[in-house]
Design a protein around this motif. Structure first.
Motif, PDB file in Angstrom:
ATOM      1  N   GLY A  27       7.686 -14.916  15.976  1.00 53.89           N
ATOM      2  CA  GLY A  27       7.572 -15.603  14.690  1.00 53.89           C
ATOM      3  C   GLY A  27       6.227 -15.333  14.040  1.00 53.89           C
ATOM      4  N   PRO A  28       6.096 -15.663  12.748  1.00 52.42           N
ATOM      5  CA  PRO A  28       4.814 -15.454  12.083  1.00 52.42           C
ATOM      6  C   PRO A  28       3.726 -16.251  12.774  1.00 52.42           C
ATOM      7  CG  PRO A  28       6.520 -16.019  10.494  1.00 52.42           C
ATOM      8  CD  PRO A  28       7.099 -16.212  11.866  1.00 52.42           C
ATOM      9  N   GLY A  29       2.644 -15.574  13.095  1.00 46.00           N
ATOM     10  CA  GLY A  29       1.579 -16.236  13.803  1.00 46.00           C
ATOM     11  C   GLY A  29       0.204 -15.861  13.318  1.00 46.00           C
ATOM     12  N   TYR A  30       0.082 -14.857  12.450  1.00 47.56           N
ATOM     13  CA  TYR A  30      -1.210 -14.395  11.972  1.00 47.56           C
ATOM     14  C   TYR A  30      -1.177 -14.177  10.462  1.00 47.56           C
ATOM     15  CZ  TYR A  30      -2.776 -13.790  16.724  1.00 47.56           C
ATOM     16  OH  TYR A  30      -3.146 -14.041  18.013  1.00 47.56           O
ATOM     17  N   ILE A  31      -2.355 -14.226   9.877  1.00 45.51           N
ATOM     18  CA  ILE A  31      -2.531 -13.907   8.461  1.00 45.51           C
ATOM     19  C   ILE A  31      -3.381 -12.644   8.390  1.00 45.51           C
ATOM     20  CG2 ILE A  31      -3.525 -14.635   6.252  1.00 45.51           C
ATOM     21  CD1 ILE A  31      -1.214 -16.399   6.979  1.00 45.51           C
ATOM     22  N   VAL A  32      -2.857 -11.612   7.754  1.00 36.99           N
ATOM     23  CA  VAL A  32      -3.634 -10.408   7.468  1.00 36.99           C
ATOM     24  C   VAL A  32      -4.058 -10.504   6.016  1.00 36.99           C
ATOM     25  CG1 VAL A  32      -3.578  -7.896   7.255  1.00 36.99           C
ATOM     26  CG2 VAL A  32      -2.418  -9.002   9.170  1.00 36.99           C
ATOM     27  N   HIS A  33      -5.354 -10.502   5.775  1.00 43.29           N
ATOM     28  CA  HIS A  33      -5.863 -10.548   4.403  1.00 43.29           C
ATOM     29  C   HIS A  33      -6.263  -9.121   4.021  1.00 43.29           C
ATOM     30  CE1 HIS A  33      -7.653 -12.152   0.780  1.00 43.29           C
ATOM     31  NE2 HIS A  33      -8.656 -11.325   1.001  1.00 43.29           N
ATOM     32  N   ALA A  34      -5.576  -8.566   3.028  1.00 46.76           N
ATOM     33  CA  ALA A  34      -5.853  -7.211   2.542  1.00 46.76           C
ATOM     34  C   ALA A  34      -5.396  -7.128   1.094  1.00 46.76           C
ATOM     35  CB  ALA A  34      -5.110  -6.183   3.390  1.00 46.76           C
ATOM     36  N   LEU A  35      -6.016  -6.261   0.340  1.00 41.75           N
ATOM     37  CA  LEU A  35      -5.678  -6.064  -1.074  1.00 41.75           C
ATOM     38  C   LEU A  35      -5.768  -7.368  -1.861  1.00 41.75           C
ATOM     39  CD1 LEU A  35      -2.514  -3.796  -0.692  1.00 41.75           C
ATOM     40  CD2 LEU A  35      -4.862  -3.070  -1.152  1.00 41.75           C
ATOM     41  N   GLY A  36      -6.625  -8.287  -1.417  1.00 41.29           N
ATOM     42  CA  GLY A  36      -6.787  -9.554  -2.105  1.00 41.29           C
ATOM     43  C   GLY A  36      -5.638 -10.526  -1.892  1.00 41.29           C
ATOM     44  N   ILE A  48       0.310  -4.253  16.157  1.00 34.51           N
ATOM     45  CA  ILE A  48       0.669  -2.913  15.684  1.00 34.51           C
ATOM     46  C   ILE A  48      -0.266  -2.486  14.557  1.00 34.51           C
ATOM     47  CG2 ILE A  48       2.445  -1.593  14.453  1.00 34.51           C
ATOM     48  CD1 ILE A  48       4.525  -3.250  16.078  1.00 34.51           C
ATOM     49  N   PHE A  49      -0.494  -3.368  13.599  1.00 32.68           N
ATOM     50  CA  PHE A  49      -1.372  -3.066  12.471  1.00 32.68           C
ATOM     51  C   PHE A  49      -2.778  -2.740  12.970  1.00 32.68           C
ATOM     52  CE2 PHE A  49      -4.340  -4.547   9.143  1.00 32.68           C
ATOM     53  CZ  PHE A  49      -3.968  -3.679   8.125  1.00 32.68           C
ATOM     54  N   LEU A  50      -3.309  -3.549  13.872  1.00 37.70           N
ATOM     55  CA  LEU A  50      -4.652  -3.307  14.392  1.00 37.70           C
ATOM     56  C   LEU A  50      -4.719  -1.974  15.136  1.00 37.70           C
ATOM     57  CD1 LEU A  50      -7.498  -4.385  14.620  1.00 37.70           C
ATOM     58  CD2 LEU A  50      -6.806  -5.615  16.678  1.00 37.70           C
ATOM     59  N   ASN A  51      -3.684  -1.636  15.912  1.00 33.95           N
ATOM     60  CA  ASN A  51      -3.654  -0.345  16.610  1.00 33.95           C
ATOM     61  C   ASN A  51      -3.655   0.815  15.624  1.00 33.95           C
ATOM     62  OD1 ASN A  51      -3.688  -1.376  19.203  1.00 33.95           O
ATOM     63  ND2 ASN A  51      -1.464  -1.466  19.350  1.00 33.95           N
ATOM     64  N   GLN A  52      -2.880   0.703  14.547  1.00 42.77           N
ATOM     65  CA  GLN A  52      -2.832   1.776  13.552  1.00 42.77           C
ATOM     66  C   GLN A  52      -4.193   1.940  12.869  1.00 42.77           C
ATOM     67  OE1 GLN A  52       0.434   0.568  11.035  1.00 42.77           O
ATOM     68  NE2 GLN A  52       1.889   1.789  12.185  1.00 42.77           N
ATOM     69  N   VAL A  53      -4.833   0.828  12.533  1.00 45.18           N
ATOM     70  CA  VAL A  53      -6.150   0.888  11.892  1.00 45.18           C
ATOM     71  C   VAL A  53      -7.160   1.528  12.842  1.00 45.18           C
ATOM     72  CG1 VAL A  53      -8.055  -0.520  11.022  1.00 45.18           C
ATOM     73  CG2 VAL A  53      -5.723  -0.996  10.298  1.00 45.18           C
ATOM     74  N   ALA A  63      -5.532   6.951   5.834  1.00 44.52           N
ATOM     75  CA  ALA A  63      -4.088   7.049   6.015  1.00 44.52           C
ATOM     76  C   ALA A  63      -3.413   5.800   5.473  1.00 44.52           C
ATOM     77  CB  ALA A  63      -3.748   7.209   7.499  1.00 44.52           C
ATOM     78  N   LEU A  64      -2.124   5.943   5.190  1.00 44.60           N
ATOM     79  CA  LEU A  64      -1.307   4.794   4.842  1.00 44.60           C
ATOM     80  C   LEU A  64      -0.865   4.130   6.137  1.00 44.60           C
ATOM     81  CD1 LEU A  64       0.959   6.196   2.000  1.00 44.60           C
ATOM     82  CD2 LEU A  64      -0.819   4.458   1.789  1.00 44.60           C
ATOM     83  N   VAL A  65      -1.085   2.826   6.226  1.00 39.74           N
ATOM     84  CA  VAL A  65      -0.706   2.060   7.413  1.00 39.74           C
ATOM     85  C   VAL A  65       0.344   1.045   6.987  1.00 39.74           C
ATOM     86  CG1 VAL A  65      -1.540   0.429   9.142  1.00 39.74           C
ATOM     87  CG2 VAL A  65      -2.938   2.404   8.517  1.00 39.74           C
ATOM     88  N   HIS A  71       7.661 -11.296   3.955  1.00 34.72           N
ATOM     89  CA  HIS A  71       8.428 -11.039   2.733  1.00 34.72           C
ATOM     90  C   HIS A  71       8.735  -9.571   2.494  1.00 34.72           C
ATOM     91  CE1 HIS A  71       8.311 -15.184   1.486  1.00 34.72           C
ATOM     92  NE2 HIS A  71       7.029 -15.204   1.753  1.00 34.72           N
ATOM     93  N   GLY A  72       8.551  -8.736   3.480  1.00 35.52           N
ATOM     94  CA  GLY A  72       8.878  -7.327   3.293  1.00 35.52           C
ATOM     95  C   GLY A  72       7.911  -6.408   4.007  1.00 35.52           C
ATOM     96  N   VAL A  73       7.675  -5.265   3.379  1.00 32.78           N
ATOM     97  CA  VAL A  73       6.841  -4.218   3.969  1.00 32.78           C
ATOM     98  C   VAL A  73       5.839  -3.735   2.933  1.00 32.78           C
ATOM     99  CG1 VAL A  73       6.879  -1.884   4.964  1.00 32.78           C
ATOM    100  CG2 VAL A  73       8.699  -3.487   5.508  1.00 32.78           C
ATOM    101  N   GLU A  74       4.615  -3.494   3.367  1.00 33.01           N
ATOM    102  CA  GLU A  74       3.575  -2.928   2.502  1.00 33.01           C
ATOM    103  C   GLU A  74       3.017  -1.688   3.178  1.00 33.01           C
ATOM    104  OE1 GLU A  74       2.535  -4.232  -0.509  1.00 33.01           O
ATOM    105  OE2 GLU A  74       3.945  -5.876  -0.292  1.00 33.01           O
ATOM    106  N   LEU A  75       2.632  -0.708   2.382  1.00 33.21           N
ATOM    107  CA  LEU A  75       1.861   0.428   2.870  1.00 33.21           C
ATOM    108  C   LEU A  75       0.439   0.241   2.364  1.00 33.21           C
ATOM    109  CD1 LEU A  75       4.300   3.408   2.267  1.00 33.21           C
ATOM    110  CD2 LEU A  75       3.602   2.437   4.455  1.00 33.21           C
ATOM    111  N   LEU A  76      -0.500   0.097   3.277  1.00 29.08           N
ATOM    112  CA  LEU A  76      -1.892  -0.136   2.914  1.00 29.08           C
ATOM    113  C   LEU A  76      -2.704   1.120   3.175  1.00 29.08           C
ATOM    114  CD1 LEU A  76      -2.350  -3.634   4.607  1.00 29.08           C
ATOM    115  CD2 LEU A  76      -1.635  -3.133   2.270  1.00 29.08           C
ATOM    116  N   MET A  77      -3.469   1.558   2.185  1.00 28.18           N
ATOM    117  CA  MET A  77      -4.339   2.714   2.355  1.00 28.18           C
ATOM    118  C   MET A  77      -5.583   2.254   3.107  1.00 28.18           C
ATOM    119  SD  MET A  77      -5.049   5.838   2.123  1.00 28.18           S
ATOM    120  CE  MET A  77      -4.212   6.773   0.882  1.00 28.18           C
ATOM    121  N   ILE A  78      -5.808   2.831   4.284  1.00 24.56           N
ATOM    122  CA  ILE A  78      -6.966   2.493   5.104  1.00 24.56           C
ATOM    123  C   ILE A  78      -7.973   3.626   4.996  1.00 24.56           C
ATOM    124  CG2 ILE A  78      -7.776   1.962   7.434  1.00 24.56           C
ATOM    125  CD1 ILE A  78      -5.972  -0.196   6.220  1.00 24.56           C
ATOM    126  N   THR A  79      -9.167   3.300   4.531  1.00 24.62           N
ATOM    127  CA  THR A  79     -10.274   4.245   4.413  1.00 24.62           C
ATOM    128  C   THR A  79     -11.545   3.555   4.902  1.00 24.62           C
ATOM    129  OG1 THR A  79     -10.923   3.545   2.198  1.00 24.62           O
ATOM    130  CG2 THR A  79      -9.223   5.250   2.330  1.00 24.62           C
TER     131      THR A  79
END
Length: 106
Positions: A27-36, A48-53, A63-65, A71-79
């Protein structure tokens, strides 16, 4: 961005602080704050997100992560310039339903 020994220690410390080292419920257990914005994610997706970063940081590239959230899926540009945070969801956030994210316009 190069993953130095100091950065590796910081990442490992971050994993322990947020308890992303052991599997939990799906279940949802964390908040990722990105792109405001704040994205509600499962414990598994936070790991998974932390491993990709980390992989992007170690490869000294951008890269796009993918981030699958409530509420869905986002592709975040990590630089080098990308800023994000991951924190455990509070009890109040767990009990409050969140409206769908507005569509980004660019």
């Amino acid at each position: 961005m190069t993953m130095t020994p100091e950065a590796r220690m910081a990442v490992d410390g971050f994993r322990q602080e947020t308890r992303l080292v052991s599997p939990h419920s799906h279940g949802p257990g964390y908040i990722v704050h990105a792109l405001g914005r704040d994205f509600r994610v499962s414990d598994e997706m936070a790991r998974i997100f932390l491993n990709q970063v980390e992989r992007v940081a170690e490869s000294d590239a951008s890269a796009l992560v993918i981030l699958r959230h409530a509420h869905g899926v986002e592709l975040l540009m990590i630089t080098d310039a990308t800023s994000f945070s991951i924190r455990p969801m509070t009890a109040a956030e767990r009990s409050t339903p969140q409206a769908a994210y507005p569509r980004m316009r660019g």
